[in-house]
Design a protein around this motif. Structure first.
Motif, PDB file in Angstrom:
ATOM      1  N   HIS A 157     -27.667  -1.415 -32.933  1.00 60.24           N
ATOM      2  CA  HIS A 157     -26.589  -0.400 -32.891  1.00 60.24           C
ATOM      3  C   HIS A 157     -26.654   0.920 -33.188  1.00 60.24           C
ATOM      4  O   HIS A 157     -25.803   1.731 -33.217  1.00 60.24           O
ATOM      5  N   CYS A 158     -28.044   1.457 -33.362  1.00 59.04           N
ATOM      6  CA  CYS A 158     -28.223   2.657 -33.741  1.00 59.04           C
ATOM      7  C   CYS A 158     -27.937   3.895 -33.012  1.00 59.04           C
ATOM      8  O   CYS A 158     -27.917   4.924 -33.518  1.00 59.04           O
ATOM      9  N   ASP A 159     -27.542   3.647 -31.745  1.00 59.62           N
ATOM     10  CA  ASP A 159     -27.080   4.677 -30.748  1.00 59.62           C
ATOM     11  C   ASP A 159     -25.766   4.891 -30.817  1.00 59.62           C
ATOM     12  O   ASP A 159     -25.258   5.595 -29.980  1.00 59.62           O
ATOM     13  N   THR A 160     -24.949   4.105 -31.453  1.00 60.27           N
ATOM     14  CA  THR A 160     -23.626   4.173 -31.385  1.00 60.27           C
ATOM     15  C   THR A 160     -22.778   5.695 -31.755  1.00 60.27           C
ATOM     16  O   THR A 160     -21.963   5.971 -30.863  1.00 60.27           O
ATOM     17  N   HIS A 161     -23.438   6.476 -32.553  1.00 59.85           N
ATOM     18  CA  HIS A 161     -22.952   7.474 -32.989  1.00 59.85           C
ATOM     19  C   HIS A 161     -23.614   8.743 -32.291  1.00 59.85           C
ATOM     20  O   HIS A 161     -23.387   9.817 -32.953  1.00 59.85           O
ATOM     21  N   GLU A 162     -24.736   8.587 -31.567  1.00 59.56           N
ATOM     22  CA  GLU A 162     -25.411   9.523 -30.892  1.00 59.56           C
ATOM     23  C   GLU A 162     -24.712  10.024 -29.710  1.00 59.56           C
ATOM     24  O   GLU A 162     -24.543   9.204 -28.747  1.00 59.56           O
ATOM     25  N   ASP A 163     -24.398  11.329 -29.624  1.00 60.83           N
ATOM     26  CA  ASP A 163     -23.588  11.967 -28.728  1.00 60.83           C
ATOM     27  C   ASP A 163     -24.492  12.472 -27.539  1.00 60.83           C
ATOM     28  O   ASP A 163     -24.556  12.140 -26.430  1.00 60.83           O
ATOM     29  N   ALA A 164     -25.692  13.384 -28.029  1.00 58.09           N
ATOM     30  CA  ALA A 164     -26.781  13.777 -27.022  1.00 58.09           C
ATOM     31  C   ALA A 164     -27.982  13.197 -27.352  1.00 58.09           C
ATOM     32  O   ALA A 164     -28.587  13.077 -28.635  1.00 58.09           O
ATOM     33  N   GLN A 165     -28.649  12.458 -26.337  1.00 58.19           N
ATOM     34  CA  GLN A 165     -29.632  11.684 -26.542  1.00 58.19           C
ATOM     35  C   GLN A 165     -30.860  12.472 -25.820  1.00 58.19           C
ATOM     36  O   GLN A 165     -30.686  12.655 -24.434  1.00 58.19           O
ATOM     37  N   THR A 166     -32.159  12.744 -25.927  1.00 56.69           N
ATOM     38  CA  THR A 166     -33.210  13.147 -25.204  1.00 56.69           C
ATOM     39  C   THR A 166     -33.743  12.036 -24.765  1.00 56.69           C
ATOM     40  O   THR A 166     -33.598  10.744 -24.957  1.00 56.69           O
ATOM     41  N   PRO A 167     -34.571  12.002 -23.614  1.00 56.30           N
ATOM     42  CA  PRO A 167     -35.245  10.941 -22.846  1.00 56.30           C
ATOM     43  C   PRO A 167     -36.034  10.100 -24.117  1.00 56.30           C
ATOM     44  O   PRO A 167     -36.041   8.963 -24.105  1.00 56.30           O
ATOM     45  N   GLU A 168     -36.875  11.041 -24.752  1.00 53.71           N
ATOM     46  CA  GLU A 168     -37.653  10.462 -25.690  1.00 53.71           C
ATOM     47  C   GLU A 168     -36.716   9.615 -26.909  1.00 53.71           C
ATOM     48  O   GLU A 168     -37.174   8.426 -27.336  1.00 53.71           O
ATOM     49  N   ASP A 169     -35.467  10.017 -27.338  1.00 49.00           N
ATOM     50  CA  ASP A 169     -34.840   9.447 -27.984  1.00 49.00           C
ATOM     51  C   ASP A 169     -34.245   8.004 -27.757  1.00 49.00           C
ATOM     52  O   ASP A 169     -34.382   6.987 -27.980  1.00 49.00           O
ATOM     53  N   ARG A 170     -33.988   8.016 -26.214  1.00 51.14           N
ATOM     54  CA  ARG A 170     -33.451   6.837 -25.524  1.00 51.14           C
ATOM     55  C   ARG A 170     -34.386   5.932 -25.519  1.00 51.14           C
ATOM     56  O   ARG A 170     -34.224   4.530 -25.853  1.00 51.14           O
ATOM     57  N   GLU A 171     -35.691   6.416 -25.232  1.00 52.76           N
ATOM     58  CA  GLU A 171     -36.787   5.393 -25.082  1.00 52.76           C
ATOM     59  C   GLU A 171     -37.254   4.502 -26.611  1.00 52.76           C
ATOM     60  O   GLU A 171     -37.329   3.540 -26.465  1.00 52.76           O
ATOM     61  N   TYR A 172     -37.116   5.506 -27.585  1.00 46.17           N
ATOM     62  CA  TYR A 172     -37.222   4.752 -28.842  1.00 46.17           C
ATOM     63  C   TYR A 172     -36.173   3.863 -28.960  1.00 46.17           C
ATOM     64  O   TYR A 172     -36.397   2.799 -29.778  1.00 46.17           O
ATOM     65  N   ILE A 173     -35.209   4.352 -28.728  1.00 48.47           N
ATOM     66  CA  ILE A 173     -33.770   3.316 -29.146  1.00 48.47           C
ATOM     67  C   ILE A 173     -34.045   1.981 -28.370  1.00 48.47           C
ATOM     68  O   ILE A 173     -33.743   0.824 -28.760  1.00 48.47           O
ATOM     69  N   VAL A 174     -34.188   2.246 -27.022  1.00 54.12           N
ATOM     70  CA  VAL A 174     -34.469   1.036 -26.334  1.00 54.12           C
ATOM     71  C   VAL A 174     -35.585   0.117 -26.780  1.00 54.12           C
ATOM     72  O   VAL A 174     -35.339  -1.157 -26.942  1.00 54.12           O
ATOM     73  N   ASN A 175     -36.623   0.691 -27.169  1.00 52.78           N
ATOM     74  CA  ASN A 175     -37.655  -0.284 -27.691  1.00 52.78           C
ATOM     75  C   ASN A 175     -37.678  -0.924 -29.171  1.00 52.78           C
ATOM     76  O   ASN A 175     -37.660  -2.081 -29.274  1.00 52.78           O
ATOM     77  N   PHE A 176     -36.656  -0.264 -29.974  1.00 57.16           N
ATOM     78  CA  PHE A 176     -36.206  -0.749 -31.051  1.00 57.16           C
ATOM     79  C   PHE A 176     -35.115  -2.055 -30.823  1.00 57.16           C
ATOM     80  O   PHE A 176     -35.169  -3.005 -31.455  1.00 57.16           O
ATOM     81  N   LYS A 177     -34.311  -1.880 -29.648  1.00 57.55           N
ATOM     82  CA  LYS A 177     -33.472  -2.878 -29.404  1.00 57.55           C
ATOM     83  C   LYS A 177     -34.266  -4.153 -28.925  1.00 57.55           C
ATOM     84  O   LYS A 177     -33.881  -5.229 -29.378  1.00 57.55           O
ATOM     85  N   LYS A 178     -35.434  -3.700 -28.088  1.00 61.03           N
ATOM     86  CA  LYS A 178     -36.291  -4.990 -27.775  1.00 61.03           C
ATOM     87  C   LYS A 178     -36.762  -5.576 -28.852  1.00 61.03           C
ATOM     88  O   LYS A 178     -36.992  -6.725 -28.726  1.00 61.03           O
ATOM     89  N   ARG A 179     -37.194  -4.764 -29.810  1.00 62.20           N
ATOM     90  CA  ARG A 179     -37.948  -5.411 -30.890  1.00 62.20           C
ATOM     91  C   ARG A 179     -36.708  -6.315 -31.713  1.00 62.20           C
ATOM     92  O   ARG A 179     -37.244  -7.360 -32.451  1.00 62.20           O
TER      93      ARG A 179
END
Length: 956
Positions: A493-515
């Protein structure tokens, strides 16, 4: 005749006597050149006489003779031209030069030796100030004790007319009272009974050399058990004391002193030898010397954190330094960092400009590393605080190569100035490949989990690495399940408090959720139902499933989540099906058995909330019957038993005790769990006042056999017996979870978890072992005992064939029990074929070299198999007690890896289901009933008495 011709003829008549040296002895070579015949032909006749050993003389002249043969092989003898006297003389001069060169190089006489050595050995590197000369003393003046010892040894040597200490004329120079090292060693070995080897004697002489009491004649060699010449400092300085034979009173004083002080010199020998090795250049150290240095490095505290491979590398490059005077500055603040130091003896002050002395370092401390790691100037000045300080030095070149290279052996990750993760480079091994350059040695739990998610999970990760599996099997030691789930939830749930995310940030978060999702799948696969026993895990898995369904970026992970949910549903279904399961511990020593709740007890697992019915006794042997869940603590059991037995004492005055059949008492901790299953074969549970433990006695029935089916073993098929024993024990083994090994090793009370399934399986081993003994000593008939021994040897063979090694060990150890092995009349009637088979079985269970025979045997087997469980527990205990769980506030993950290796053995053994082909059934029902509960006596005293009764000791 001209003057030149006369000189030439004189050269031909020369007779030269020289002293030649070899590693074993000295020899005198006499060369006589004679002129024969009228035709001017000259010949050379070589006569050699041995000074000390003819073989050594032959070795000293071998180079000369080989050269002479090469000259003669230049042409066939028939075609060889006549040599003039002048030509022959030139050849003889060359031979003479060879002999002189050989002698000087080996013995080291005269200033010309260095020039000759340099000319003949261009590869030998000269000693620089950074590489101390091991032949020179390490002190400015000898200590009084060593001076006195040197005087005493010299006095006895000079007084002995047949001793080796003599004046020797070498190359025209008289060397007074010198002796070869070999003869000094011989003399000392014969002098002192405490000196058993030549190496010990050489070390004692080296102790005198390093203080300057004894020296090599040219100060070019440390003491060696060779033919190098040495003399005492007193003879080198000359004077009246060095002349003449000592007086009788001096000889008596020397004898008395050696008798009193030679042991001190003997003790200094090994250290002197080590220092001599460390002062030699690296390329001159032999493999035996390197091993000696390595053994010493193991005990140096400053190196304790380094791996064995690094210590071995350091053993070849460490240099010994000795500084005689206190106040000597080793290096100044601001100097370039060139070396790392370890204090072997003495102390140094750490001085900083403007602050003065900020610290004092003592023996075992190290310094100078920071400047090398950071390529920075020295941060302080180091001043010797004591006289005669000894240090080990590693120069910058070697430090960078071994300890601080780009491909460093150890990497330390820091946060807020503190280490949080320590990695070590993976050594490349033949036939093995790892996709990871570094493995985790230690770290904080949270940082290790983060490192695991970043490096061991994801689509790009390939190759095999034990770190992930080690973590999953051992995390309960350093990271409880609740903490692990919280950390995983934070990552997911590391993206819960992120208001603005770049595509690179979003990709990193998704990959971490997959892990995180992949981690959960690996976790469930590794530990099975144990992953679902904590309610927080089930809640987190359901949360993951909901997130995956709602997030289109996680569609690829849907199948993984469904698989985990299916496993969880199966666990919950099985748990509900076996809810209310009850067990009982029979009162007469039988093994724990299912009381109710499961119609098909095959592979039934004992769960923490299962109830168990058992008895608790008090000192007068009255008892009460209790029923509690398996996870009930000893504190609650004793309180309830005391209440029922009306002991009228507070819980703090009472304790729960097991009284074994031999009278031994074992007190349980208040927070211990799984109490009834942990009892020994004929053990009973007592509650007692702490001050009255000595009043507890075993019950009368504890010395009798446990209750079991009474059947004649002779009518049972041995193969059928082994088959059903294997099936029965496979179910017990299959119920043991890998975590139970950790609970057993660290202590159940640390986790509040039961080890009931492991307890039952271990109890079975003892039951089979003592069943063998009980049956044999209970059989009065000699012929029947012989038949039983043969049957049990065949039983062991069948258990081995079925790969039931736990039962195999139990049977063989039962036959090796003292009460059985002493039955000489029985064993004498065993056929030699069976005795030979039994000897092979004993060799297989031989505990020497850490059960090497068994480990080699079991390493060749394929699953399914039942391993020898006590040895696995021994490996776990060795890893636990031999290694700290925490190092400098970090989890010692190398210890976790060692334990996980043993736990993986259990997983491997049952990685395939058991599918034995059943033998022809003869009495299947009787056999199954019989093997489930043997008649057993586990009191060794009683068994030995019964053995004496059936076969009394023969009187000589």
């Amino acid at each position: 005749m001209s003057g030149a011709e006369r000189q030439q003829r004189q050269r031909q008549r020369w007779s030269a006597q020289i002293v030649a040296s070899d590693e074993a002895a000295l020899c005198v070579v006499l060369l006589n050149y004679r002129r024969h015949g009228d035709d001017g032909q000259s010949t050379a006749q070589v006569e050699s006489t041995a000074g000390i050993g003819a073989a050594a003389g032959a070795g000293a002249t071998s180079a000369v003779l080989k050269r002479q043969r090469r000259l003669e092989r230049g042409q066939p003898s028939a075609a060889r031209p006549q040599s003039t006297a002048f030509e022959m003389s030139n050849k003889n001069k060359e031979l003479m030069n060879d002999i002189f060169t050989n002698c000087k190089l080996k013995n080291g006489f005269g200033p010309s030796v260095q020039q000759t050595a340099a000319a003949t050995s261009p590869t030998k590197r000269p000693l620089s100030p950074d590489h101390p000369n091991p032949a020179l003393p390490i002190t400015e003046t000898p200590s009084p004790a060593m001076s006195r010892m040197g005087w005493a040894l010299r006095t006895l040597l000079v007084a002995d007319n047949s001793s080796c200490l003599k004046d020797r004329k070498v190359s025209g120079k008289l060397i007074r009272k010198c002796a070869p090292g070999t003869e000094l060693v011989d003399w000392l070995v014969n002098l002192a009974p405490i000196v058993h080897t030549r190496a010990q004697a050489a070390g004692m002489w080296q102790a005198l050399v390093e203080e300057g009491v004894l020296t090599h004649v040219n100060k070019e060699q440390p003491f060696k058990d060779k033919c190098f010449l040495y003399r005492f400092r007193l003879d080198e300085e000359g004077g009246a004391a060095a002349v003449g034979i000592p007086q009788a009173e001096d000889q008596h004083a020397a004898n008395e002193h050696i008798r009193e002080a030679l042991s001190a010199l003997f003790q200094r020998g090994p250290d002197a030898t080590l220092r001599m090795i460390l002062r030699k250049p690296s390329h001159e150290r032999t493999s035996e010397e390197l091993e000696l240095v390595f053994e010493e490095l193991v005990h140096i505290a400053a190196l304790s954190h380094l791996s064995t491979s690094i210590k071995r590398e350091l053993s070849s490059i460490f240099v010994f330094e000795a500084h005689a005077q206190a106040g000597t500055i080793l290096f100044n603040q601001g100097d370039e960092g060139r070396s790392w130091y370890i204090l072997l003896k003495g102390s140094v002050d750490v001085v900083i400009h403007g602050k003065g002395t900020v610290a004092t370092l003592k023996t075992g401390d190290d310094f100078g590393k920071l400047a090398l790691i950071n390529d920075a100037p020295r941060a302080a000045t180091i001043v010797l605080k004591e006289n005669n300080c000894h240090l080990l030095r590693v120069d910058k070149e070697h430090f960078n190569r071994i300890l601080r290279d780009v491909e460093a052996n150890t990497l330390r990750l820091q946060e807020h100035g503190k280490d949080v993760l320590v990695l070590e480079r993976v050594a490349k091994q033949r036939g093995q490949h790892s996709a990871f350059k570094y493995t985790v040695m230690s770290g904080t739990p949270a940082k290790m989990l983060e490192h695991l998610l970043e490096t061991r999970l994801g689509q790009s990760v390939g190759g095999m690495d034990p770190f992930l599996d080690d973590f999953l099997l051992t995390h309960i030691v350093f990271m409880p399940v609740v903490q692990l789930v919280d950390e995983l939830a934070n990552y997911f749930h590391c993206d819960t408090h992120e208001d603005a995310q770049t595509p690179e940030d979003r990709e990193y978060i998704v990959n971490f959720k997959k892990r995180v999702i992949q981690f959960m799948q690996k976790w469930v696969m590794a530990v099975r139902h144990a992953a679902f026993e904590e309610p927080s895990v089930c809640d987190f898995i359901e949360d993951l499933a909901a997130e995956v369904e709602a997030d289109p970026d996680l569609n690829e992970e849907t199948s993984i989540v469904h698989n985990v949910l299916t496993q969880m549903a199966r666990y919950q279904e099985d748990r509900n099906q076996n809810a209310g399961q009850k067990w009982k511990l029979p009162p007469n020593g039988q093994p724990i058995c299912l009381f109710s709740g499961n119609a098909t007890p095959s592979k039934t697992v004992i769960r923490p909330d299962d109830d168990i019915i058992f008895r608790v006794y008090c000192a007068d042997h009255t008892y009460c019957t209790l029923r509690f869940p398996m996870h009930t603590t000893a504190e609650l059991i004793k309180a309830c038993a005391a209440d029922k037995l009306q002991l009228n004492r507070g819980p703090e005055d009472l304790c729960l005790v097991e009284v074994k059949s031999n009278g031994e008492r074992s007190v349980f901790k208040d927070n211990d769990v799984s109490i009834p299953t942990g009892l020994s074969l004929n053990g009973r549970l007592f509650v007692s006042v702490k001050d009255h433990l000595d009043a507890l006695t075993q019950l009368q029935e504890q010395e009798c056999p446990t209750e079991g089916v009474d059947i004649d073993l002779e009518i049972l098929s041995t193969k059928e017996l082994a088959y059903h024993i294997t099936l029965f024990e496979w179910d017990l083994f299959y119920a043991v979870h890998e975590y139970e090994l950790l609970y057993h090793t660290f202590g159940r009370h640390h986790f509040g978890k039961i080890t009931a399934n492991l307890d039952v399986f271990l109890r079975r081993f003892n039951e089979v072992q003592y069943w063998i003994v009980t049956e044999l000593v209970s059989t009065p008939s000699l012929s029947k005992r012989v038949g039983l021994v043969r049957k049990f040897i065949k039983l062991a063979a069948y258990c081995k064939e079925y790969q039931n090694l736990n039962a195999f060990f139990a049977v063989v150890m039962g036959l090796s029990n003292m009460a059985v092995s002493r039955l000489q009349q029985t064993w004498e009637k065993i056929p030699s074929k069976f005795r030979k088979i039994f000897q092979e079985f004993e060799a297989l269970i031989d505990p020497s070299r850490n059960h090497r025979a068994y480990r080699v045997f079991v390493g060749k087997l394929q699953p399914p198999l039942i391993p020898f469980m006590p040895l696995l527990l021994k490996d776990m205990t060795f890893a636990h007690e031999g290694n700290k769980t925490s190092l400098d506030g970090l989890v010692n993950f190398e210890k976790m890896h060692m334990m996980a290796q043993t736990m993986r053995t259990i997983r491997f053994c049952r990685s395939r289901s058991l599918g034995l082909e059943p033998p022809s059934p003869k009495s299947e029902g009787e056999v199954r009933s019989y093997i489930s509960s043997f008649r057993v006596i586990d009191n060794q005293r009683v068994l030995t008495a019964m053995s004496q009764k059936v076969e009394p000791t023969r009187k000589l």
